[in-house]
Every structure is written in structure tokens, then in C-alpha cells.
Design an enzyme around this catalytic site. Sequence first.
Site, PDB file in Angstrom:
ATOM      1  N   LYS A  66      87.863 -52.630  82.624  1.00 49.02           N
ATOM      2  CA  LYS A  66      87.181 -51.376  82.974  1.00 49.02           C
ATOM      3  C   LYS A  66      87.726 -50.773  84.261  1.00 49.02           C
ATOM      4  O   LYS A  66      87.689 -49.557  84.442  1.00 49.02           O
ATOM      5  CB  LYS A  66      85.672 -51.588  83.059  1.00 49.02           C
TER       6      LYS A  66
ATOM      7  N   ASP B 225      79.186 -50.786  81.701  1.00 46.36           N
ATOM      8  CA  ASP B 225      79.906 -50.859  82.965  1.00 46.36           C
ATOM      9  C   ASP B 225      80.966 -49.762  83.060  1.00 46.36           C
ATOM     10  O   ASP B 225      81.192 -49.182  84.123  1.00 46.36           O
ATOM     11  CB  ASP B 225      80.551 -52.244  83.076  1.00 46.36           C
TER      12      ASP B 225
END
Lengths: 334, 334
Positions: A187, A240
Amino acid sequence: MRMAVIGAGSWGTTMASLVAERSDVALWARRPDLAEAINGGENPDYLPGVALPPMRATSDLAEALDGAEAVLLAVPSHGLRSVLEAAPPIPVDIPILSLTKGIEQGSGMRMTEVIRDVLPEHRTAAIGVLSGPNLAKEIVAGEPAATVVALRDLAVAEVLQRAIMTRRFRVYTNNDVIGAEICGALKNVMAIAAGMITGMQFGLNTSAMFVTRALAEMARLGMRLGSNPLTFGGLAGLGDLVATSMSPLSRNHSVGARLGAGETIEEILATSAQVAEGVKTTPPVLALAEREGVEMPIAEEVGRVLRGESTPLESVERLMTREAQSEGHGIIEP
Amino acid sequence: MRMAVIGAGSWGTTMASLVAERSDVALWARRPDLAEAINGGENPDYLPGVALPPMRATSDLAEALDGAEAVLLAVPSHGLRSVLEAAPPIPVDIPILSLTKGIEQGSGMRMTEVIRDVLPEHRTAAIGVLSGPNLAKEIVAGEPAATVVALRDLAVAEVLQRAIMTRRFRVYTNNDVIGAEICGALKNVMAIAAGMITGMQFGLNTSAMFVTRALAEMARLGMRLGSNPLTFGGLAGLGDLVATSMSPLSRNHSVGARLGAGETIEEILATSAQVAEGVKTTPPVLALAEREGVEMPIAEEVGRVLRGESTPLESVERLMTREAQSEGHGIIEP
């Protein structure tokens, strides 16, 4: 329950203070003066001004781990191995959760792989990950949030779930450790891409497309490594990624935004105190994708821009004019 | 290819102008004066100031459909049935794509169900959906975006993909029509919830948690109705939900934000020209979930707040203190 939290940065301290609602917590800080301050009710270096609940902080690893029924590891990815190596023997069947997002430089290992590498006798099904959209500052302020405890042994995951969950911090279980970890590592790379979109001043359609297609390529890599693609749509993945990609506070996002606005990576690094995690993670992620034969076009373009081989706009154009495909390409069997 | 686009609102006109790059497009507008204006190069009602490419606009349905090899339906959900009923016979094997997000009031039908209901002889595998994070204004301005064409017959989907895709608008195929449609209908309900989080001034963790858990309950309902849970992590699901949930331009989001800031639904409706789609969609969605026996806690709380039975903060507290669960509850087999 008796819990050891190893690492007294903002996230370790935040988790220790949540867990202290129900458990007896020992928090390990590398520096004795920081441990002392925490015992006085505040972590002035990482959570200044926040009143901490009672907990035992110590700079003695053996003391922190003594009698622990579960261990939460919240040290940075580059420090995890040396801390574990310095630790006294940990009973082989107690749960160990990694709270650290990232890949070890050099080895390219995920954090649970590092744990298994240092503690080969430890029960694998009790080694897991805690991950989600968890900005420490918001959680310590009591804002509602949620996370995932990913652990192969669901019964153990449920014990930790009950121990950690509060009225403001929900904990979900998941048995896909690899997926949750891949999410946490990738991410940061994708947040750079999202930042570029912001920096180029494109709108919400464009951002939403990039978040979605970024998740698809994360899931493609994850599946190749044995994880469940649905994990990527969960809190450790989508959750996230959305939080990081939208946050102007994220270092990765702001590196991307500056690249998108036309600065070079040299200019950005010259004016940054710390190198954003995603800048360091991109090369090992690309190496992993290549080794596994997985197409990751967005991550590849982040790599090109970071290496100065493409402008963000050229990258967007290359991505937009790729061959037409099915949405589930590489994830759903045709 | 010869394409008929039925409906000359902002989205129908935008799609017609994209498709006109490669195809011969006939655009149907209900009002003759609007058709005439579009033939003059502008849609002054829905896309004022935007120069449209050459296309044939008409207010005569038969003329718009004459010789069409594919039909794109972009009329509002409440008008789709009557337009189809008024149309001359459409050859039963040409593709028909719904561009409309929503559920028919009263019948509770998805748009492709309405199409099949009016045209029972039409080939089912050629009836599909185009859906994604597609704010018309951004797309007509040439910002990069992507969408999904969901259709059971993949070969037909690929023909449409090639016909619609441009250098700035990527088209992905998917064979999960039900999933793509459920996404489009439910995201307006979830955008109200996301707006409430904004209105209560919670941060990104909280927003990201709600988006993620909203997708999980959308996927639970979708699976019960026969769709693939991975569709919900795609452009029609996650992509559209992120765009809608983050957009201050979304009517659904702003209704939620005002509720979150303490206004009542009566106060909001009294000062709104139009009722937000999600306000209308919530009761049939809850009825559907109940009929199917699917838990949709976030949608239920949106219903409670809209009925004045709960404040947004009480709803958040109820959601946060629900029983602890696994992340894939109702989606992944344990």
C-alpha cells in the site's frame, strides 16, 4: 492476559494503551529515559500530550517478555530482526503478532518470515499480523476504527480479538497472514501512485480508478503467493489503502503528490528528513513481482517515475492505453 | 458500429460523445428542443459549455433505435420501464446495456430485471450493465477514468469494450451482471453513511473502516443473490463507492454530512430541490436484505437515522459494539 508490546513508537504505544484496558501490559522501549517517561504517563517523543493508562514500560527486553502470553511486535521493519535476536527465548506456542508494515531490505522477507527465520521452532500457526487503516493519532484520540488480526489458528486469533477489541477499536479475524502482510507492504507503493494523481490535479474518478486497479494488482501478486484475493478488499487492503491514499499526512502520498506536481525525486529527497517507506519498498516489490511472473503495471510505473525514466503524466498515458482486459484478469479464472 | 444511446442527461450525453469516437451514434432526447440543441453541438441543459462531437440526436425513439447494433440505456430508474414500453421492437440478440444505477420503486427490480420484464424475448446473455466511478463532468473534461461492462456473454462484452474504450476511458469486462448492478444501487445508501462520518468530523481511519465494512455487507447481499464477491472490490463496487463517498458533489454524501452535523431529515428535505437517490433506495434495499436473510448493519443504521429513530452517533456506537466477527463473515466459508 499478560501482553508484551515491543516497540514504543506512536503505534506500539497506542496499541499498548488500547490493550491495557483489559490486559496487563509490558511495553518495551529501546531507550531507558523513554521507558521512564511512559511509566510517568506520557510518551513525549511519539505521542506528546496524550495521557497514557497505567502500564509497565521497560528498556529491558527480558523483563518486558517475562511471563507474556502474547507478544505484539511494533518495531520498524529494519529493526525487527535484531530485536528478536536480542530477545530471550519466547515460549514456542504463544501468539506473536507483527504490527509492522513493510518488507525487510536485502532479504525481501515479509515480517512474519523474519520472525520464523529468527525463531524457527515457534509454532507457525501462532505467528500473525495486525493490520488495517490505523493512523495512531486518530486511534489514540478515540476515533472509531477497526483492524484485522490475521493468524492461521483461528482460535488463537479469537483470543487476541477479545483481548484487543474496545468500544472504539473493532478487531476482525482473518486466517490469511500472507495477504494481510502483502497489503501492508504494497500500500505504500500504491500511495505514491495515488499521490501522483492528486499532484496532477485529476479528480475523484481518476483516484477511484487507481485505488481499484492498484488493489487488483496487489491481489494478483497476493494470489500467486498463496493468499485469498478477498483479503485485499478487506481492512488490511482496501481499508488501509483508502486511508493512506487520501491522507495528506502520509509521507508516501506527499512524495507522490510532489512528483505529480513536477518535482524530481532528487529534489524531494533533498528536502525530506526521512525517505518514505514506499520509495524503499518499490524496488523489492518489483523484483518480487518479476520473480513471480505477475503483472503490476501501476507499481512498475511508480518505479519508472522514481528512477526518473518517466514523468507521471507519461505513466498515466501508458496505463490508460494498455491492452483492454477483463476486470478479474489474473484473479478470477476466465 | 451503430449505437443508440437512449437518454440525453449528463451521463447519456457523455457516453454518446465517447462512443462517437468510433461509432455512428444516435442519441435520444425526450424533448425535441434538446435534441435540436445537441445536433447544434451542445447540450445546454446537462452539459452547458461542452462542445459535443458530431452525433445524430432525435426525440423520436424509433428513429434513434433504427438499425442500432447496440443500445445504451441512460434514462433515470423511474423512467426506464415506460421508455422501453414505448420503444419499437428491438432485435432480440443485440446487446442492451443499462447505464442507470438504482432500483425500480415499487417492484424493487434491478434495471436489467426491468429490461427483461418488458422484453421477455430478448437474449438474456446480451443484457448487461455499464458501471463504475464515472462522474460525467470529469469524464467529459477528459480526465482519465475507467468503467466495467458486465454482461454474461463475454464475447459480446468484448465487442462493446472495443467500441466504447478511448485513450482516456478504459473499459474492463466482467461477467457478473447482478454484482455490478447491486453495487450501483447500494453505493448510494452507503454514501449517506460515509457522509455522516464526514459530518461527525471523524477522520480517515473511520471513513476507511466504513467504506470497507460497507463493501463487505454489499458483497454479502450480492453473494446471496448469486454474484461474485470479487465484483464488489472492482470498479462498479469499490471504485464507485470511493468516488461517491469522497465526493462533496454527491447528493447522497451531502445528505449524510448534514445528518452527521445534526440536522434532521425533514430539515434537509425541506431545503433540497431533489431527494437524493440513496434516501429512496434505502427502504427497498432493507426489505430485500430482510427477505434474503442477509445482515446489513450499516444500511440498517442509515435506515434508522433516516426514519429519525437514531442519531448518527448512536448508530456509530451500535455498529462499533456489535459482536466480534471474522472479516469474511457471510462471504468466505469458515
